[in-house]
Design an enzyme around this catalytic site. Sequence first.
Site, PDB file in Angstrom:
ATOM      1  N   HIS A  81       0.809  -1.162   0.051  1.00 17.33           N
ATOM      2  CA  HIS A  81       0.184  -0.104   0.025  1.00 17.33           C
ATOM      3  C   HIS A  81       0.841   1.276   0.113  1.00 17.33           C
ATOM      4  O   HIS A  81       1.852   1.287   0.684  1.00 17.33           O
ATOM      5  CB  HIS A  81      -1.018   0.004   1.148  1.00 17.33           C
ATOM      6  CG  HIS A  81      -2.130   0.830   0.957  1.00 17.33           C
ATOM      7  ND1 HIS A  81      -2.169   2.217   1.088  1.00 17.33           N
ATOM      8  CD2 HIS A  81      -3.411   0.480   0.755  1.00 17.33           C
ATOM      9  CE1 HIS A  81      -3.354   2.562   0.823  1.00 17.33           C
ATOM     10  NE2 HIS A  81      -4.231   1.554   0.723  1.00 17.33           N
ATOM     11  N   GLY A 163       5.016  21.796  10.444  1.00 16.14           N
ATOM     12  CA  GLY A 163       6.127  21.179  10.974  1.00 16.14           C
ATOM     13  C   GLY A 163       7.389  21.275   9.949  1.00 16.14           C
ATOM     14  O   GLY A 163       7.328  22.024   8.956  1.00 16.14           O
ATOM     15  N   SER A 165      10.591  20.684   7.335  1.00 13.64           N
ATOM     16  CA  SER A 165      10.756  20.151   5.970  1.00 13.64           C
ATOM     17  C   SER A 165      11.868  19.153   5.904  1.00 13.64           C
ATOM     18  O   SER A 165      12.746  19.096   5.138  1.00 13.64           O
ATOM     19  CB  SER A 165      10.970  21.370   5.024  1.00 13.64           C
ATOM     20  OG  SER A 165       9.967  22.204   4.819  1.00 13.64           O
ATOM     21  N   PRO A 168      11.394  12.578   9.806  1.00 11.92           N
ATOM     22  CA  PRO A 168      12.084  11.815  10.714  1.00 11.92           C
ATOM     23  C   PRO A 168      11.683  10.270  10.498  1.00 11.92           C
ATOM     24  O   PRO A 168      11.102   9.840   9.141  1.00 11.92           O
ATOM     25  CB  PRO A 168      11.201  12.129  11.960  1.00 11.92           C
ATOM     26  CG  PRO A 168       9.893  12.802  11.579  1.00 11.92           C
ATOM     27  CD  PRO A 168      10.119  13.381  10.333  1.00 11.92           C
ATOM     28  N   GLY A 171       8.276   9.484   9.520  1.00 18.19           N
ATOM     29  CA  GLY A 171       7.844   9.977   8.183  1.00 18.19           C
ATOM     30  C   GLY A 171       6.711  11.019   8.382  1.00 18.19           C
ATOM     31  O   GLY A 171       7.067  11.827   9.365  1.00 18.19           O
TER      32      GLY A 171
END
Length: 508
Positions: A81, A163, A165, A168, A171
Amino acid sequence: MPLVELVPNFSEGRRQDVIDKILAAMKEGSNAKILDSRADPDHNRLVVTLVGEPEEVFNAGFAGIKTAGELIDMDNHSGEHPRIGATDVVPFVPISGITLEECNNLANRLAEKVSKELKIPTYLYEASAKRPDRVNLANIRKGQYEGLKEAIKTDPERKPDFGPSILPKAGATVIGAREFLIAYNIYLNTTNVEIAKTIGRNIRHKNGGFHYVKSMGFETKPFVQVSMNLTNYKGTPMHMVVDTVRNEAARYGVSIIETEVYGMIPVDALLESSEHYLQLNDKWDRSQIIEKKMESKGSEKSLENLSVNEFLSELASDSPAPGGGSASCVAGAMGAGLAAMVSRLTLGKKGYEELEPFFSEKISQLDSHYKTLTKLIDKDANAFNGVIAAFKLPKDTEDAKAKRSAKIQEEYKNAALIPMETVRTCKSVLDIILEIGTKGNKNAMSDIAVATLNTLTGLKGAAFNVEINLPSIKDQTFNAEMKKELAVIMKGLDDKVLKLISEAKSKF
Protein backbone atom coordinates in the site's frame (compact mmCIF):
# COMPACT_ATOMS: atom_id res chain seq x y z
CA MET A 1 -24.14 14.59 21.54
CA PRO A 2 -21.91 15.16 18.50
CA LEU A 3 -20.26 12.01 17.15
CA VAL A 4 -17.19 11.78 14.94
CA GLU A 5 -15.62 8.81 13.20
CA LEU A 6 -11.82 8.64 13.07
CA VAL A 7 -10.10 6.17 10.73
CA PRO A 8 -6.32 6.31 11.30
CA ASN A 9 -4.20 4.18 8.95
CA PHE A 10 -0.91 2.96 10.40
CA SER A 11 1.98 1.46 8.43
CA GLU A 12 2.11 -1.79 10.36
CA GLY A 13 0.26 -5.00 9.55
CA ARG A 14 2.73 -7.69 10.51
CA ARG A 15 4.13 -7.20 14.01
CA GLN A 16 1.30 -8.00 16.42
CA ASP A 17 3.11 -6.55 19.43
CA VAL A 18 3.33 -3.14 17.70
CA ILE A 19 -0.31 -3.34 16.60
CA ASP A 20 -1.39 -4.13 20.18
CA LYS A 21 0.58 -1.18 21.58
CA ILE A 22 -0.95 1.27 19.09
CA LEU A 23 -4.47 0.07 19.91
CA ALA A 24 -3.77 0.17 23.65
CA ALA A 25 -2.47 3.74 23.41
CA MET A 26 -5.68 4.90 21.73
CA LYS A 27 -7.87 3.09 24.26
CA GLU A 28 -5.96 4.50 27.22
CA GLY A 29 -5.71 7.97 25.72
CA SER A 30 -9.44 8.63 25.37
CA ASN A 31 -12.99 7.39 25.85
CA ALA A 32 -13.57 6.96 22.12
CA LYS A 33 -14.75 3.47 21.21
CA ILE A 34 -12.74 1.32 18.80
CA LEU A 35 -15.38 -0.26 16.56
CA ASP A 36 -13.01 -2.11 14.27
CA SER A 37 -9.33 -2.77 13.69
CA ARG A 38 -7.77 -4.94 11.04
CA ALA A 39 -4.20 -5.51 9.91
CA ASP A 40 -3.17 -6.68 6.45
CA PRO A 41 0.32 -8.25 6.20
CA ASP A 42 0.50 -7.86 2.39
CA HIS A 43 -0.27 -4.14 2.59
CA ASN A 44 1.62 -3.97 5.90
CA ARG A 45 -1.09 -1.66 7.14
CA LEU A 46 -3.41 -1.32 10.13
CA VAL A 47 -6.78 0.42 9.71
CA VAL A 48 -8.66 1.39 12.87
CA THR A 49 -12.18 2.79 13.15
CA LEU A 50 -13.07 4.79 16.25
CA VAL A 51 -16.24 6.68 17.14
CA GLY A 52 -16.76 9.20 19.90
CA GLU A 53 -17.18 12.80 20.83
CA PRO A 54 -14.90 15.26 19.03
CA GLU A 55 -12.32 15.75 21.79
CA GLU A 56 -12.22 12.04 22.56
CA VAL A 57 -11.40 11.00 19.00
CA PHE A 58 -8.92 13.89 18.81
CA ASN A 59 -7.10 12.53 21.87
CA ALA A 60 -7.22 8.97 20.54
CA GLY A 61 -5.76 10.11 17.23
CA PHE A 62 -2.87 11.91 18.87
CA ALA A 63 -2.11 8.94 21.15
CA GLY A 64 -2.06 6.57 18.16
CA ILE A 65 0.18 8.84 16.07
CA LYS A 66 2.60 9.29 18.97
CA THR A 67 2.90 5.56 19.65
CA ALA A 68 3.20 4.61 15.99
CA GLY A 69 5.94 7.22 15.54
CA GLU A 70 7.90 5.68 18.39
CA LEU A 71 7.56 2.07 17.18
CA ILE A 72 7.62 2.22 13.37
CA ASP A 73 10.82 3.03 11.48
CA MET A 74 9.85 3.98 7.93
CA ASP A 75 13.41 3.40 6.71
CA ASN A 76 12.78 -0.31 7.30
CA HIS A 77 9.17 -0.44 6.12
CA SER A 78 7.84 -2.17 3.02
CA GLY A 79 4.36 -3.07 1.86
CA GLU A 80 2.00 -3.05 -1.11
CA HIS A 81 0.00 0.00 0.00
CA PRO A 82 1.23 3.55 -0.77
CA ARG A 83 2.36 5.37 2.42
CA ILE A 84 4.48 8.28 3.61
CA GLY A 85 4.54 7.76 7.35
CA ALA A 86 4.19 5.52 10.38
CA THR A 87 0.72 7.02 10.70
CA ASP A 88 -0.08 7.49 7.03
CA VAL A 89 -3.48 9.18 7.02
CA VAL A 90 -5.98 10.29 9.68
CA PRO A 91 -9.43 11.37 8.45
CA PHE A 92 -12.15 12.89 10.66
CA VAL A 93 -15.65 11.96 9.44
CA PRO A 94 -18.87 13.62 10.72
CA ILE A 95 -21.49 11.13 11.91
CA SER A 96 -24.13 13.16 13.77
CA GLY A 97 -24.49 16.50 15.50
CA ILE A 98 -21.37 17.90 13.87
CA THR A 99 -20.51 19.46 10.51
CA LEU A 100 -17.72 18.74 8.07
CA GLU A 101 -16.35 22.22 8.81
CA GLU A 102 -16.13 21.40 12.53
CA CYS A 103 -14.29 18.18 11.65
CA ASN A 104 -11.98 20.33 9.54
CA ASN A 105 -11.17 22.40 12.64
CA LEU A 106 -10.32 19.20 14.51
CA ALA A 107 -8.06 18.10 11.68
CA ASN A 108 -6.18 21.42 11.64
CA ARG A 109 -5.71 21.33 15.40
CA LEU A 110 -4.41 17.76 15.33
CA ALA A 111 -2.06 18.46 12.43
CA GLU A 112 -0.59 21.44 14.27
CA LYS A 113 -0.27 19.55 17.56
CA VAL A 114 1.43 16.55 15.91
CA SER A 115 3.95 18.78 14.14
CA LYS A 116 4.77 20.86 17.22
CA GLU A 117 4.91 18.17 19.87
CA LEU A 118 6.07 15.13 17.87
CA LYS A 119 8.14 16.96 15.21
CA ILE A 120 6.33 15.03 12.48
CA PRO A 121 5.55 16.98 9.27
CA THR A 122 1.82 17.04 8.55
CA TYR A 123 -0.21 17.64 5.39
CA LEU A 124 -3.90 18.55 5.16
CA TYR A 125 -6.13 16.83 2.58
CA GLU A 126 -9.73 16.46 1.36
CA ALA A 127 -12.01 19.13 2.95
CA SER A 128 -9.08 20.40 5.04
CA ALA A 129 -6.70 20.96 2.11
CA LYS A 130 -5.22 24.47 1.94
CA ARG A 131 -4.21 23.92 -1.71
CA PRO A 132 -6.27 22.40 -4.56
CA ASP A 133 -3.52 19.93 -5.44
CA ARG A 134 -3.65 18.48 -1.92
CA VAL A 135 -7.33 17.58 -1.92
CA ASN A 136 -6.40 14.25 -3.49
CA LEU A 137 -4.42 12.04 -1.12
CA ALA A 138 -2.55 10.42 -4.02
CA ASN A 139 -0.90 13.74 -4.88
CA ILE A 140 0.49 14.10 -1.37
CA ARG A 141 1.72 10.49 -1.41
CA LYS A 142 3.55 10.92 -4.71
CA GLY A 143 6.87 9.08 -4.50
CA GLN A 144 5.80 7.57 -1.17
CA TYR A 145 8.06 7.83 1.89
CA GLU A 146 11.24 7.20 -0.06
CA GLY A 147 10.52 9.91 -2.64
CA LEU A 148 9.20 12.44 -0.12
CA LYS A 149 12.27 12.00 2.08
CA GLU A 150 14.38 13.90 -0.45
CA ALA A 151 11.73 16.08 -2.11
CA ILE A 152 10.57 17.64 1.17
CA LYS A 153 14.02 19.14 1.67
CA THR A 154 14.38 20.82 -1.72
CA ASP A 155 11.00 21.15 -3.45
CA PRO A 156 8.84 24.06 -2.16
CA GLU A 157 5.77 22.29 -3.60
CA ARG A 158 6.31 19.43 -1.12
CA LYS A 159 6.63 21.69 1.92
CA PRO A 160 4.28 20.40 4.68
CA ASP A 161 1.35 22.45 5.98
CA PHE A 162 2.76 22.13 9.49
CA GLY A 163 6.13 21.11 10.84
CA PRO A 164 9.69 20.76 9.61
CA SER A 165 10.72 20.20 6.00
CA ILE A 166 12.62 17.09 6.94
CA LEU A 167 11.33 13.56 7.49
CA PRO A 168 12.06 11.77 10.77
CA LYS A 169 11.99 7.96 10.82
CA ALA A 170 8.25 8.26 11.54
CA GLY A 171 7.80 9.92 8.14
CA ALA A 172 4.94 12.37 7.56
CA THR A 173 1.24 12.20 8.35
CA VAL A 174 -1.76 13.32 6.28
CA ILE A 175 -4.72 14.61 8.29
CA GLY A 176 -8.08 15.92 7.11
CA ALA A 177 -11.86 15.88 7.16
CA ARG A 178 -14.00 14.00 4.66
CA GLU A 179 -17.33 12.28 4.22
CA PHE A 180 -17.76 8.52 4.72
CA LEU A 181 -15.46 6.29 2.67
CA ILE A 182 -15.76 2.56 1.99
CA ALA A 183 -12.53 0.60 1.62
CA TYR A 184 -13.46 -2.22 -0.73
CA ASN A 185 -11.32 -4.97 -2.29
CA ILE A 186 -12.14 -7.41 -5.09
CA TYR A 187 -10.05 -10.59 -5.51
CA LEU A 188 -9.61 -12.17 -8.96
CA ASN A 189 -8.72 -15.82 -9.65
CA THR A 190 -5.40 -15.03 -11.30
CA THR A 191 -1.83 -14.37 -10.25
CA ASN A 192 -1.36 -11.89 -13.09
CA VAL A 193 -1.17 -8.56 -11.29
CA GLU A 194 -1.22 -6.62 -14.58
CA ILE A 195 -4.88 -7.59 -15.04
CA ALA A 196 -5.75 -6.15 -11.63
CA LYS A 197 -3.75 -3.00 -12.35
CA THR A 198 -5.45 -2.51 -15.72
CA ILE A 199 -8.93 -2.92 -14.22
CA GLY A 200 -7.99 -0.58 -11.39
CA ARG A 201 -6.90 2.05 -13.91
CA ASN A 202 -10.05 1.65 -15.99
CA ILE A 203 -12.57 2.10 -13.18
CA ARG A 204 -10.97 4.96 -11.26
CA HIS A 205 -12.24 8.47 -11.84
CA LYS A 206 -8.79 9.91 -12.47
CA ASN A 207 -8.54 7.81 -15.67
CA GLY A 208 -12.11 8.42 -16.88
CA GLY A 209 -13.83 5.75 -14.79
CA PHE A 210 -16.47 6.12 -12.11
CA HIS A 211 -16.90 9.25 -10.07
CA TYR A 212 -15.95 8.72 -6.40
CA VAL A 213 -13.76 5.68 -7.11
CA LYS A 214 -10.04 5.54 -6.35
CA SER A 215 -8.57 2.16 -7.29
CA MET A 216 -5.35 0.26 -7.86
CA GLY A 217 -4.27 -3.30 -8.62
CA PHE A 218 -2.12 -5.20 -6.13
CA GLU A 219 -0.33 -8.51 -5.95
CA THR A 220 -1.66 -10.38 -2.91
CA LYS A 221 -1.46 -14.07 -2.00
CA PRO A 222 -2.69 -16.30 -3.49
CA PHE A 223 -4.66 -14.09 -5.93
CA VAL A 224 -4.45 -10.51 -7.13
CA GLN A 225 -6.61 -7.72 -5.79
CA VAL A 226 -8.38 -4.66 -7.17
CA SER A 227 -8.27 -2.36 -4.15
CA MET A 228 -10.47 0.72 -4.05
CA ASN A 229 -11.80 3.55 -1.94
CA LEU A 230 -15.43 4.48 -2.65
CA THR A 231 -15.73 8.08 -1.51
CA ASN A 232 -19.46 8.45 -2.17
CA TYR A 233 -21.42 5.19 -2.24
CA LYS A 234 -24.62 7.07 -3.13
CA GLY A 235 -23.05 8.68 -6.19
CA THR A 236 -21.42 5.42 -7.32
CA PRO A 237 -23.10 2.39 -5.71
CA MET A 238 -21.05 -0.67 -4.84
CA HIS A 239 -23.03 -3.01 -7.13
CA MET A 240 -22.22 -0.82 -10.13
CA VAL A 241 -18.50 -1.17 -9.42
CA VAL A 242 -18.71 -4.93 -8.86
CA ASP A 243 -20.65 -5.51 -12.08
CA THR A 244 -18.10 -3.50 -14.05
CA VAL A 245 -15.10 -5.31 -12.52
CA ARG A 246 -16.80 -8.64 -13.25
CA ASN A 247 -17.30 -7.70 -16.90
CA GLU A 248 -13.76 -6.32 -17.23
CA ALA A 249 -12.29 -9.45 -15.66
CA ALA A 250 -14.25 -11.68 -18.06
CA ARG A 251 -12.43 -10.04 -20.98
CA TYR A 252 -9.23 -11.61 -19.64
CA GLY A 253 -10.84 -14.97 -18.91
CA VAL A 254 -10.81 -14.48 -15.12
CA SER A 255 -13.55 -14.02 -12.54
CA ILE A 256 -14.20 -12.63 -9.08
CA ILE A 257 -13.30 -15.06 -6.30
CA GLU A 258 -14.62 -12.90 -3.45
CA THR A 259 -14.85 -9.31 -2.29
CA GLU A 260 -13.87 -7.70 0.98
CA VAL A 261 -15.08 -4.70 2.96
CA TYR A 262 -12.11 -3.36 4.85
CA GLY A 263 -13.22 -1.61 8.01
CA MET A 264 -16.70 -0.23 8.66
CA ILE A 265 -19.53 0.41 6.20
CA PRO A 266 -22.95 2.17 6.37
CA VAL A 267 -25.81 -0.32 6.24
CA ASP A 268 -27.51 1.69 3.48
CA ALA A 269 -24.58 0.94 1.15
CA LEU A 270 -25.29 -2.79 1.47
CA LEU A 271 -29.04 -2.31 1.22
CA GLU A 272 -28.65 -0.40 -2.01
CA SER A 273 -26.79 -3.31 -3.59
CA SER A 274 -29.23 -5.87 -2.17
CA GLU A 275 -32.18 -3.97 -3.60
CA HIS A 276 -30.47 -3.84 -6.99
CA TYR A 277 -29.74 -7.57 -7.20
CA LEU A 278 -33.13 -8.59 -5.75
CA GLN A 279 -34.85 -6.30 -8.29
CA LEU A 280 -37.31 -5.05 -5.69
CA ASN A 281 -40.22 -3.09 -7.14
CA ASP A 282 -41.32 0.46 -6.35
CA LYS A 283 -43.59 -0.75 -3.53
CA TRP A 284 -40.53 -1.67 -1.51
CA ASP A 285 -39.62 0.55 1.42
CA ARG A 286 -36.72 0.12 3.85
CA SER A 287 -39.09 0.57 6.76
CA GLN A 288 -40.17 -3.02 5.94
CA ILE A 289 -36.86 -4.18 7.42
CA ILE A 290 -37.51 -5.26 11.01
CA GLU A 291 -34.24 -3.84 12.33
CA LYS A 292 -34.89 -0.50 10.60
CA LYS A 293 -38.37 -0.31 12.09
CA MET A 294 -37.08 -1.16 15.57
CA GLU A 295 -34.31 1.40 15.15
CA SER A 296 -36.81 4.15 14.34
CA LYS A 297 -39.03 3.18 17.27
CA GLY A 298 -36.10 3.29 19.68
CA SER A 299 -34.31 6.26 18.19
CA GLU A 300 -35.12 8.57 21.09
CA LYS A 301 -32.02 8.74 23.25
CA SER A 302 -32.39 7.26 26.73
CA LEU A 303 -30.30 9.12 29.27
CA GLU A 304 -30.58 6.36 31.87
CA ASN A 305 -28.80 3.95 29.52
CA LEU A 306 -25.78 6.20 28.92
CA SER A 307 -22.44 5.49 30.56
CA VAL A 308 -21.40 7.82 33.37
CA ASN A 309 -19.01 9.62 31.04
CA GLU A 310 -21.63 9.93 28.28
CA PHE A 311 -24.22 11.33 30.70
CA LEU A 312 -21.74 13.86 32.10
CA SER A 313 -20.82 14.89 28.57
CA GLU A 314 -24.49 15.45 27.77
CA LEU A 315 -24.86 17.42 30.98
CA ALA A 316 -21.86 19.59 30.10
CA SER A 317 -23.05 20.29 26.54
CA ASP A 318 -24.86 23.46 25.45
CA SER A 319 -28.18 21.61 25.30
CA PRO A 320 -30.62 22.80 28.05
CA ALA A 321 -31.74 19.21 28.68
CA PRO A 322 -30.59 17.21 30.55
CA GLY A 323 -30.13 19.89 33.17
CA GLY A 324 -30.50 20.41 36.89
CA GLY A 325 -33.67 18.34 37.09
CA SER A 326 -32.09 15.22 35.62
CA ALA A 327 -28.95 15.78 37.73
CA SER A 328 -31.17 15.93 40.84
CA CYS A 329 -32.69 12.57 39.89
CA VAL A 330 -29.19 11.09 39.62
CA ALA A 331 -28.23 12.51 43.03
CA GLY A 332 -31.36 11.05 44.63
CA ALA A 333 -30.85 7.69 42.93
CA MET A 334 -27.25 7.56 44.20
CA GLY A 335 -28.50 8.28 47.71
CA ALA A 336 -31.03 5.46 47.51
CA GLY A 337 -28.43 3.12 46.03
CA LEU A 338 -25.89 3.87 48.76
CA ALA A 339 -28.46 3.37 51.49
CA ALA A 340 -29.41 0.02 49.92
CA MET A 341 -25.72 -0.91 49.86
CA VAL A 342 -25.34 -0.12 53.57
CA SER A 343 -28.39 -2.26 54.28
CA ARG A 344 -26.98 -5.18 52.31
CA LEU A 345 -23.62 -4.86 54.06
CA THR A 346 -25.47 -5.18 57.35
CA LEU A 347 -27.48 -8.30 56.50
CA GLY A 348 -25.88 -11.54 57.66
CA LYS A 349 -23.20 -9.78 59.70
CA LYS A 350 -22.45 -10.89 63.25
CA GLY A 351 -24.04 -8.65 65.82
CA TYR A 352 -26.84 -7.47 63.52
CA GLU A 353 -28.97 -10.62 63.48
CA GLU A 354 -31.98 -9.01 65.17
CA LEU A 355 -32.09 -6.26 62.53
CA GLU A 356 -32.30 -8.59 59.52
CA PRO A 357 -36.12 -8.24 59.03
CA PHE A 358 -35.79 -4.44 59.32
CA PHE A 359 -32.99 -4.16 56.75
CA SER A 360 -34.61 -6.66 54.37
CA GLU A 361 -37.68 -4.44 54.26
CA LYS A 362 -35.58 -1.30 53.72
CA ILE A 363 -33.64 -2.88 50.86
CA SER A 364 -36.87 -3.63 49.00
CA GLN A 365 -38.14 -0.07 49.50
CA LEU A 366 -34.86 1.60 48.53
CA ASP A 367 -34.46 -0.54 45.40
CA SER A 368 -37.91 0.54 44.28
CA HIS A 369 -37.14 4.21 44.90
CA TYR A 370 -33.80 4.27 43.06
CA LYS A 371 -35.47 2.64 40.04
CA THR A 372 -38.18 5.32 40.10
CA LEU A 373 -35.57 8.07 40.29
CA THR A 374 -33.62 6.51 37.43
CA LYS A 375 -36.73 6.60 35.22
CA LEU A 376 -37.27 10.23 36.19
CA ILE A 377 -33.91 11.22 34.63
CA ASP A 378 -35.41 10.96 31.13
CA LYS A 379 -38.87 12.14 32.17
CA ASP A 380 -37.41 15.37 33.50
CA ALA A 381 -35.37 16.03 30.34
CA ASN A 382 -38.37 15.27 28.13
CA ALA A 383 -40.59 17.55 30.22
CA PHE A 384 -38.39 20.54 29.46
CA ASN A 385 -38.20 19.54 25.81
CA GLY A 386 -42.01 19.62 25.82
CA VAL A 387 -41.95 23.29 26.84
CA ILE A 388 -39.52 24.10 24.02
CA ALA A 389 -41.69 22.23 21.50
CA ALA A 390 -44.81 24.12 22.65
CA PHE A 391 -43.14 27.47 22.01
CA LYS A 392 -42.40 26.35 18.44
CA LEU A 393 -46.09 25.76 17.63
CA PRO A 394 -47.61 28.02 14.92
CA LYS A 395 -49.18 31.34 15.92
CA ASP A 396 -50.27 32.71 12.57
CA THR A 397 -53.99 32.78 13.44
CA GLU A 398 -55.94 33.64 16.58
CA ASP A 399 -57.03 30.01 16.95
CA ALA A 400 -53.43 28.81 16.57
CA LYS A 401 -52.29 31.35 19.15
CA ALA A 402 -54.90 30.12 21.64
CA LYS A 403 -53.94 26.49 21.14
CA ARG A 404 -50.25 27.36 21.44
CA SER A 405 -50.84 29.30 24.66
CA ALA A 406 -52.85 26.45 26.18
CA LYS A 407 -50.17 23.93 25.20
CA ILE A 408 -47.44 26.08 26.73
CA GLN A 409 -49.34 26.22 30.01
CA GLU A 410 -49.91 22.46 29.93
CA GLU A 411 -46.21 21.78 29.35
CA TYR A 412 -45.10 24.22 32.06
CA LYS A 413 -47.34 22.40 34.54
CA ASN A 414 -45.84 19.09 33.47
CA ALA A 415 -42.35 20.60 33.83
CA ALA A 416 -43.24 21.42 37.45
CA LEU A 417 -45.01 18.13 38.24
CA ILE A 418 -42.12 15.90 37.10
CA PRO A 419 -39.51 17.43 39.47
CA MET A 420 -42.19 17.43 42.19
CA GLU A 421 -42.32 13.65 41.72
CA THR A 422 -38.55 13.65 42.22
CA VAL A 423 -38.98 15.72 45.40
CA ARG A 424 -41.55 13.29 46.78
CA THR A 425 -39.45 10.23 45.94
CA CYS A 426 -36.29 11.75 47.44
CA LYS A 427 -38.31 12.59 50.59
CA SER A 428 -39.36 8.94 50.85
CA VAL A 429 -35.73 7.85 50.47
CA LEU A 430 -34.59 10.37 53.07
CA ASP A 431 -37.24 9.17 55.53
CA ILE A 432 -35.90 5.61 55.18
CA ILE A 433 -32.29 6.78 55.62
CA LEU A 434 -33.23 8.73 58.75
CA GLU A 435 -34.97 5.61 60.04
CA ILE A 436 -31.86 3.52 59.34
CA GLY A 437 -29.72 6.14 61.05
CA THR A 438 -26.59 4.56 62.51
CA LYS A 439 -28.13 1.11 62.98
CA GLY A 440 -26.23 -0.29 60.01
CA ASN A 441 -22.76 -1.81 59.62
CA LYS A 442 -20.35 0.42 61.53
CA ASN A 443 -17.83 0.15 58.70
CA ALA A 444 -20.30 1.88 56.36
CA MET A 445 -21.09 4.99 58.41
CA SER A 446 -19.41 7.28 55.88
CA ASP A 447 -21.60 5.73 53.18
CA ILE A 448 -24.82 6.45 55.09
CA ALA A 449 -23.63 10.06 55.53
CA VAL A 450 -22.93 10.40 51.80
CA ALA A 451 -26.29 8.76 51.01
CA THR A 452 -27.99 11.38 53.19
CA LEU A 453 -26.23 14.31 51.52
CA ASN A 454 -26.88 13.00 48.00
CA THR A 455 -30.56 12.46 48.67
CA LEU A 456 -30.97 15.91 50.23
CA THR A 457 -29.17 17.44 47.23
CA GLY A 458 -31.51 15.61 44.85
CA LEU A 459 -34.54 16.77 46.81
CA LYS A 460 -33.48 20.43 46.98
CA GLY A 461 -32.35 20.48 43.35
CA ALA A 462 -35.70 19.10 42.21
CA ALA A 463 -37.47 21.67 44.39
CA PHE A 464 -35.59 24.45 42.59
CA ASN A 465 -36.85 23.04 39.29
CA VAL A 466 -40.43 23.10 40.56
CA GLU A 467 -40.11 26.70 41.76
CA ILE A 468 -38.49 28.06 38.59
CA ASN A 469 -41.48 26.96 36.51
CA LEU A 470 -44.20 28.37 38.76
CA PRO A 471 -43.93 32.04 37.65
CA SER A 472 -44.75 30.95 34.08
CA ILE A 473 -47.92 29.14 35.17
CA LYS A 474 -51.09 31.26 35.25
CA ASP A 475 -53.11 28.81 37.38
CA GLN A 476 -52.63 30.37 40.83
CA THR A 477 -54.42 27.52 42.63
CA PHE A 478 -51.93 25.07 41.13
CA ASN A 479 -49.02 27.30 42.18
CA ALA A 480 -50.30 27.66 45.72
CA GLU A 481 -50.65 23.89 46.13
CA MET A 482 -47.13 23.29 44.84
CA LYS A 483 -45.60 25.88 47.20
CA LYS A 484 -47.55 24.53 50.18
CA GLU A 485 -46.44 20.95 49.54
CA LEU A 486 -42.80 22.01 49.17
CA ALA A 487 -42.96 23.93 52.46
CA VAL A 488 -44.33 20.90 54.31
CA ILE A 489 -41.65 18.60 52.85
CA MET A 490 -38.77 20.96 53.62
CA LYS A 491 -39.81 21.80 57.18
CA GLY A 492 -37.15 20.68 59.67
CA LEU A 493 -35.34 18.58 57.07
CA ASP A 494 -31.95 20.30 57.31
CA ASP A 495 -31.80 19.84 61.09
CA LYS A 496 -32.62 16.13 60.81
CA VAL A 497 -29.95 15.61 58.16
CA LEU A 498 -27.28 17.48 60.15
CA LYS A 499 -28.11 15.43 63.24
CA LEU A 500 -27.75 12.11 61.36
CA ILE A 501 -24.48 13.15 59.75
CA SER A 502 -23.10 14.20 63.14
CA GLU A 503 -24.09 10.83 64.62
CA ALA A 504 -22.55 8.96 61.68
CA LYS A 505 -19.27 10.90 62.01
CA SER A 506 -19.08 10.03 65.71
CA LYS A 507 -18.92 6.36 64.69
CA PHE A 508 -15.88 6.85 62.38
